[in-house]
Design a protein around this motif. Structure first.
Motif, PDB file in Angstrom:
ATOM      1  N   ALA A  82     -13.109  -8.945 -52.358  1.00  0.00           N
ATOM      2  CA  ALA A  82     -14.286  -8.303 -51.782  1.00  0.00           C
ATOM      3  C   ALA A  82     -15.106  -7.621 -52.871  1.00  0.00           C
ATOM      4  CB  ALA A  82     -13.842  -7.273 -50.740  1.00  0.00           C
ATOM      5  N   GLY A  83     -15.203  -8.249 -54.021  1.00  0.00           N
ATOM      6  CA  GLY A  83     -15.891  -7.596 -55.135  1.00  0.00           C
ATOM      7  C   GLY A  83     -15.230  -6.262 -55.439  1.00  0.00           C
ATOM      8  N   ILE A  84     -13.904  -6.238 -55.386  1.00  0.00           N
ATOM      9  CA  ILE A  84     -13.176  -4.969 -55.535  1.00  0.00           C
ATOM     10  C   ILE A  84     -13.023  -4.624 -57.015  1.00  0.00           C
ATOM     11  CG2 ILE A  84     -11.066  -3.679 -55.009  1.00  0.00           C
ATOM     12  CD1 ILE A  84     -10.514  -5.714 -52.785  1.00  0.00           C
ATOM     13  N   SER A  85     -13.562  -3.487 -57.393  1.00  0.00           N
ATOM     14  CA  SER A  85     -13.432  -3.036 -58.780  1.00  0.00           C
ATOM     15  C   SER A  85     -12.003  -2.576 -59.041  1.00  0.00           C
ATOM     16  CB  SER A  85     -14.393  -1.880 -59.045  1.00  0.00           C
ATOM     17  OG  SER A  85     -15.702  -2.272 -58.720  1.00  0.00           O
ATOM     18  N   ARG A 103      -6.845   2.888 -57.522  1.00  0.00           N
ATOM     19  CA  ARG A 103      -6.440   1.810 -56.598  1.00  0.00           C
ATOM     20  C   ARG A 103      -5.161   1.115 -57.061  1.00  0.00           C
ATOM     21  NH1 ARG A 103     -12.563  -0.529 -55.898  1.00  0.00           N
ATOM     22  NH2 ARG A 103     -13.266   1.029 -54.383  1.00  0.00           N
ATOM     23  N   TYR A 144     -14.012  -7.009 -61.359  1.00  0.00           N
ATOM     24  CA  TYR A 144     -13.435  -7.281 -60.046  1.00  0.00           C
ATOM     25  C   TYR A 144     -12.048  -7.902 -60.202  1.00  0.00           C
ATOM     26  CZ  TYR A 144     -18.173  -6.883 -58.011  1.00  0.00           C
ATOM     27  OH  TYR A 144     -19.404  -6.450 -57.600  1.00  0.00           O
ATOM     28  N   ASP A 162     -15.312  -8.075 -47.618  1.00  0.00           N
ATOM     29  CA  ASP A 162     -16.427  -7.246 -47.155  1.00  0.00           C
ATOM     30  C   ASP A 162     -17.234  -8.065 -46.154  1.00  0.00           C
ATOM     31  OD1 ASP A 162     -18.466  -5.367 -46.970  1.00  0.00           O
ATOM     32  OD2 ASP A 162     -18.685  -5.121 -49.130  1.00  0.00           O
ATOM     33  N   PHE A 169     -15.881  -2.343 -45.969  1.00  0.00           N
ATOM     34  CA  PHE A 169     -15.149  -2.220 -47.230  1.00  0.00           C
ATOM     35  C   PHE A 169     -14.120  -1.090 -47.185  1.00  0.00           C
ATOM     36  CE2 PHE A 169     -14.306  -0.844 -51.550  1.00  0.00           C
ATOM     37  CZ  PHE A 169     -13.972  -2.051 -52.143  1.00  0.00           C
ATOM     38  N   THR A 177     -16.304   3.087 -51.712  1.00  0.00           N
ATOM     39  CA  THR A 177     -16.617   2.242 -52.877  1.00  0.00           C
ATOM     40  C   THR A 177     -16.691   3.034 -54.187  1.00  0.00           C
ATOM     41  OG1 THR A 177     -18.977   2.583 -52.576  1.00  0.00           O
ATOM     42  CG2 THR A 177     -18.019   0.674 -51.472  1.00  0.00           C
ATOM     43  N   ALA A 178     -16.787   2.281 -55.271  1.00  0.00           N
ATOM     44  CA  ALA A 178     -17.035   2.863 -56.585  1.00  0.00           C
ATOM     45  C   ALA A 178     -18.388   3.577 -56.562  1.00  0.00           C
ATOM     46  CB  ALA A 178     -17.027   1.765 -57.642  1.00  0.00           C
ATOM     47  N   ASP A 180     -23.332  -2.254 -57.019  1.00  0.00           N
ATOM     48  CA  ASP A 180     -22.852  -3.106 -58.110  1.00  0.00           C
ATOM     49  C   ASP A 180     -24.012  -3.958 -58.611  1.00  0.00           C
ATOM     50  OD1 ASP A 180     -20.534  -2.019 -57.131  1.00  0.00           O
ATOM     51  OD2 ASP A 180     -19.379  -3.864 -57.324  1.00  0.00           O
ATOM     52  N   TYR A 182     -21.826  -8.978 -48.420  1.00  0.00           N
ATOM     53  CA  TYR A 182     -21.882  -8.645 -49.839  1.00  0.00           C
ATOM     54  C   TYR A 182     -22.269  -9.859 -50.673  1.00  0.00           C
ATOM     55  CZ  TYR A 182     -20.755  -5.161 -53.383  1.00  0.00           C
ATOM     56  OH  TYR A 182     -20.842  -4.216 -54.364  1.00  0.00           O
ATOM     57  N   LYS A 213     -22.110   3.557 -49.982  1.00  0.00           N
ATOM     58  CA  LYS A 213     -21.208   2.892 -49.035  1.00  0.00           C
ATOM     59  C   LYS A 213     -19.814   3.494 -49.125  1.00  0.00           C
ATOM     60  CE  LYS A 213     -20.132  -1.601 -49.613  1.00  0.00           C
ATOM     61  NZ  LYS A 213     -20.418  -3.043 -49.591  1.00  0.00           N
TER      62      LYS A 213
HETATM   63  N1  GLN Z   1     -17.085  -2.970 -56.523  1.00  0.00           N
HETATM   64  C1  GLN Z   1     -17.236  -1.887 -55.628  1.00  0.00           C
HETATM   65  C2  GLN Z   1     -15.911  -1.252 -55.323  1.00  0.00           C
HETATM   66  O1  GLN Z   1     -14.902  -1.828 -55.540  1.00  0.00           O
HETATM   67  C3  GLN Z   1     -17.945  -2.262 -54.334  1.00  0.00           C
HETATM   68  C4  GLN Z   1     -17.264  -3.332 -53.556  1.00  0.00           C
HETATM   69  C5  GLN Z   1     -17.941  -3.635 -52.248  1.00  0.00           C
HETATM   70  O2  GLN Z   1     -18.802  -2.888 -51.815  1.00  0.00           O
HETATM   71  N2  GLN Z   1     -17.558  -4.717 -51.630  1.00  0.00           N
HETATM   72  O3  GLN Z   1     -15.849  -0.169 -54.843  1.00  0.00           O
END
Ligand code: GLN
Length: 257
Positions: free
Chosen positions: A99-102, A107, A219, A42, A82, A150-151, A191, A45, A147
């Protein structure tokens, strides 16, 4: 063949080198070559990824570099919106992403995920002087900033439907926070490790978290669906870093605890 391998190895440090792609299409790597993988991240973030003094830093960035070091591969970081990250992996333009990806079932159908490496989930956020919204049930007729991809976007769509709210979409987190501060949106969903960090480090954020956490998730590092080799290296690396204390050290660098 050996000469080619040496040349490819020597080129490995150049930006934009596609050595990983070339090597993987040639089967097993020759001795002496270091594979280079391109990871999307990202753009903004913190504390997971952000630019500081012209460099990309953060928990995710340090983590992927530490994994690469311990597993003997090279990493090139590509910051992007993202929403572009997962499509870029499925299109083969990225080898992976951190990227802090849930980790979600949806997915998982299109990318591979490492073992979970960080607990997260979503919180509802309002401007700090807003006392009218205390939870999702107060969202009727309100505007939610979120955003794309995103989640948070998924949750916003669910809540908009359930409570009759409207949604405005942004490409990055700072833009959606600003929308709430400017009163163009009533709430945003983010998040909780990210928004907690923002509020902690920025005394002028003018934002506050309201109500209970909306969801919990974890994540994971994403890789191309069939890239078992890279996934194995990442999981092995993660495990070693958790065992040797380096993982905790990285998290502590950015969050202080
Ligand atoms: N964790 C959230 C998602 O995966 C947001 C990740 C982000 O914005 N980088 O959608």
């Amino acid at each position: 063949m050996l000469v080619m391998a040496l040349i490819l190895g020597a080129c490995g440090k150049q930006a934009g080198s596609s050595s990983a792609a070339n090597e993987s299409s040639q089967g097993s790597p020759s001795a002496g070559t270091v594979k280079k993988y391109t990871f999307g991240t990202d753009a903004t973030y913190p504390p997971f990824e952000f630019e500081k003094d012209g460099k990309y830093v953060g928990i995710d960035i340090d983590l992927i570099h530490a994994i690469a070091e311990i597993e003997g591969f090279e990493v090139e970081i590509k910051p992007m919106d993202f929403k572009a990250i997962i499509p870029a992996i499925t299109a083969g333009q990225l080898d992976g992403a951190i990227a802090g990806i849930s980790i979600t079932d949806e997915r998982k159908k299109v990318v591979g995920f490492s073992d979970p490496y960080y607990e997260a989930g979503l919180s509802l956020i309002v401007r700090d002087d807003n006392d009218a919204i205390k939870g999702p049930e107060d969202l009727k007729g309100k505007v939610i900033a979120t955003k794309k991809g995103t989640a948070s976007a998924k949750k916003s769509e669910e809540l908009a439907k359930q409570y009759g709210a409207k949604i405005t979409y942004f490409d990055d987190s700072p833009a959606m926070y600003q929308e709430v501060v400017n009163k163009n949106a009533d709430v945003t969903i983010e998040d909780y490790p990210v928004i907690s960090y923002k509020i902690a480090v920025d005394p002028n954020s003018h934002l506050k978290i309201v109500g209970d956490r909306l969801t919990g998730d974890s994540y994971g590092i994403a890789v191309g669906k069939k890239d078992e080799e890279l996934l194995q290296k990442i999981n092995d690396g993660l495990k070693k870093l958790k065992e040797n204390g380096k993982y905790d050290e990285i998290v502590k660098t950015y969050t202080g605890g």
